[in-house]
Design an enzyme around this catalytic site. Structure first.
Site, PDB file in Angstrom:
ATOM      1  N   ASP A   1       0.864  -1.173   0.000  1.00  0.00           N
ATOM      2  CA  ASP A   1       0.000   0.000   0.000  1.00  0.00           C
ATOM      3  C   ASP A   1       0.915   1.242   0.000  1.00  0.00           C
ATOM      4  OD1 ASP A   1      -2.304   1.694   0.636  1.00  0.00           O
ATOM      5  OD2 ASP A   1      -1.467   1.754   2.666  1.00  0.00           O
TER       6      ASP A   1
ATOM      7  N   ASP B   1      -0.265   5.027   1.063  1.00  0.00           N
ATOM      8  CA  ASP B   1      -0.531   5.991   2.144  1.00  0.00           C
ATOM      9  C   ASP B   1      -0.334   5.367   3.519  1.00  0.00           C
ATOM     10  OD1 ASP B   1      -1.257   8.330   0.662  1.00  0.00           O
ATOM     11  OD2 ASP B   1      -3.184   7.394   0.185  1.00  0.00           O
TER      12      ASP B   1
HETATM   13  N1  MG7 Z   1     -10.346   8.760  -0.213  1.00  0.00           N
HETATM   14  C1  MG7 Z   1     -11.059   8.215  -1.191  1.00  0.00           C
HETATM   15  N2  MG7 Z   1     -11.560   9.178  -1.995  1.00  0.00           N
HETATM   16  C2  MG7 Z   1     -11.137  10.369  -1.501  1.00  0.00           C
HETATM   17  C3  MG7 Z   1     -11.315  11.720  -1.920  1.00  0.00           C
HETATM   18  O1  MG7 Z   1     -11.976  12.034  -2.894  1.00  0.00           O
HETATM   19  N3  MG7 Z   1     -10.689  12.670  -1.149  1.00  0.00           N
HETATM   20  C4  MG7 Z   1      -9.943  12.337  -0.054  1.00  0.00           C
HETATM   21  N4  MG7 Z   1      -9.364  13.313   0.642  1.00  0.00           N
HETATM   22  N5  MG7 Z   1      -9.778  11.072   0.348  1.00  0.00           N
HETATM   23  C5  MG7 Z   1     -10.357  10.097  -0.375  1.00  0.00           C
HETATM   24  O2  MG7 Z   1      -5.741   6.351   0.006  1.00  0.00           O
HETATM   25  C6  MG7 Z   1      -7.006   5.834  -0.169  1.00  0.00           C
HETATM   26  C7  MG7 Z   1      -7.970   6.470   0.809  1.00  0.00           C
HETATM   27  O3  MG7 Z   1      -8.332   7.783   0.374  1.00  0.00           O
HETATM   28  C8  MG7 Z   1      -9.613   8.104   0.866  1.00  0.00           C
HETATM   29  C9  MG7 Z   1     -12.371   8.955  -3.166  1.00  0.00           C
HETATM   30  C10 MG7 Z   1     -10.253   6.826   1.340  1.00  0.00           C
HETATM   31  O4  MG7 Z   1     -10.376   6.883   2.749  1.00  0.00           O
HETATM   32  C11 MG7 Z   1      -9.281   5.742   0.917  1.00  0.00           C
HETATM   33  O5  MG7 Z   1      -9.169   4.675   1.814  1.00  0.00           O
HETATM   34 MG    MG Z   2      -2.727   3.083   3.723  1.00  0.00          MG
END
Ligand code: MG7
Ligand code: MG
Length: 306
Positions: free
Chosen positions: A49, A51
């Site tokens: 992964d 992040d």
């Molecule tokens: N995650 C998913 N989406 C978004 C978004 O549009 N904006 C933000 N700030 N966060 C988002 O790294 C993946 C994680 O990013 C988040 C569409 C979700 O929590 C997902 O697990």
């Molecule tokens: Mg992660």
């Protein structure tokens, strides 16, 4: 099978007996490590992964590393109404994503909705790609300690490394590139921005990667799948419970060693993490454990680097 004479015992691998290393099934982990050593580099692949797995969960200076979507949200050309709506979507869908009670099948529908709506928001305005680089460069030193060495070794050993992210691939690639770890053996599968013929943003490219389809079946039909599908020794690294499924779709005979980085509320989350990952690392902001395992596979011996 591994011959008795060469068998490593978990008790003797010092680094895997540290206080912050939690292993539920020691026999299984010992067996897998021995199989991986026996199989060597040619059977191995790594799936990680991005992040808070490649990036740190906690920086020494107390600052927070942004997620790949978070980095994008800092781009200066992003219209303020887009930022606002994106925040609304986050507030609505994030609790669903992490709801411990809702069945996954039900969540999937919401996640597809979330990623689709975010894609729709990112349409019809211009955003120079180097704006992402300008934000991402701030986080090139936010990678776990030892990431450079781990990625260098994987490249030297020709071990394919898949970076799997349900976040924004453009930020992921930018960070990895600027940190100088995007070697030729590294493949990023994620959501990438698409531009139209006038150079305006046009949402995401196919195919959408969300929290619950983040596994090797998403790779079927690609060149990368051909490269990795017979490498049936897989080391997985992740910080979210869902990351443990990243090798789903691989044949059942595969040995999948799952390493989970746990930071938030370990006292509460540990049992679930120990049920899900083979090795759980509590507040470990380094790549020392994956490096030690790679070192054993590389040298067929105890890790000598620590
Ligand atoms: N995650 C998913 N989406 C978004 C978004 O549009 N904006 C933000 N700030 N966060 C988002 O790294 C993946 C994680 O990013 C988040 C569409 C979700 O929590 C997902 O697990
Ligand atoms: Mg992660």
């Amino acid at each position: 099978m591994v011959g008795q004479a060469t068998k490593l015992h978990l008790d003797e691998i010092k680094i895997l007996n540290s206080e912050h290393v939690k292993i539920k099934d020691r026999i299984k982990v010992e067996h897998m490590i021995n199989e991986m050593i026996y199989g060597g580099r040619n059977k191995l692949q790594v799936v990680s992964d991005f992040d808070y797995t490649i990036t740190k969960q906690r920086l020494n200076n107390g600052e927070k590393v942004l997620s790949s979507f978070g980095m994008f949200n800092c781009c200066k050309s992003l219209p303020s109404d887009v930022i606002k709506e994106s925040q609304n979507l986050f507030n609505k869908y994030r609790p669903i994503e992490i709801d411990p009670h809702m069945p996954t099948a039900e969540k999937v529908i919401f996640m597809i909705e979330w990623w689709t709506k975010t894609g729709d928001l990112l349409k019809g305005f211009s955003l120079a790609h180097n704006e992402i680089d300008d934000v991402a460069v701030r986080f090139k030193d936010g990678l776990r300690d030892g990431t450079h060495e781990l990625f260098r070794d994987l490249n030297e050993l020709n071990v394919p490394c898949l970076v799997f992210s349900a976040g924004l691939g453009d930020s992921v690639v930018s960070v990895l590139k600027q940190a100088k770890v995007l070697h030729p053996n590294v493949k990023v599968v994620s959501n990438f921005l698409q531009y139209n013929s006038e150079g305006l943003l046009n949402g995401f490219q196919e195919k959408m990667i969300h929290t619950f389809n983040k596994n090797e079946t998403a790779l079927e039909g690609t060149d990368y799948y051909d490269l990795i599908h017979d490498r049936d020794h897989v080391i997985i690294m992740g910080d979210s419970l869902g990351d443990a499924g990243m090798a789903d779709g691989m044949p059942v005979t595969t040995h999948i060693l799952k390493i989970g980085f746990l930071f938030d509320h370990p006292e509460h989350n540990l049992p679930k993490y120990m049920d899900t990952f083979d090795i759980v690392l509590i507040d470990d902001q380094t790549m020392n454990i994956p490096r030690a395992i790679l070192e054993m596979i590389k040298t067929k011996d105890y890790p000598k680097i620590f």
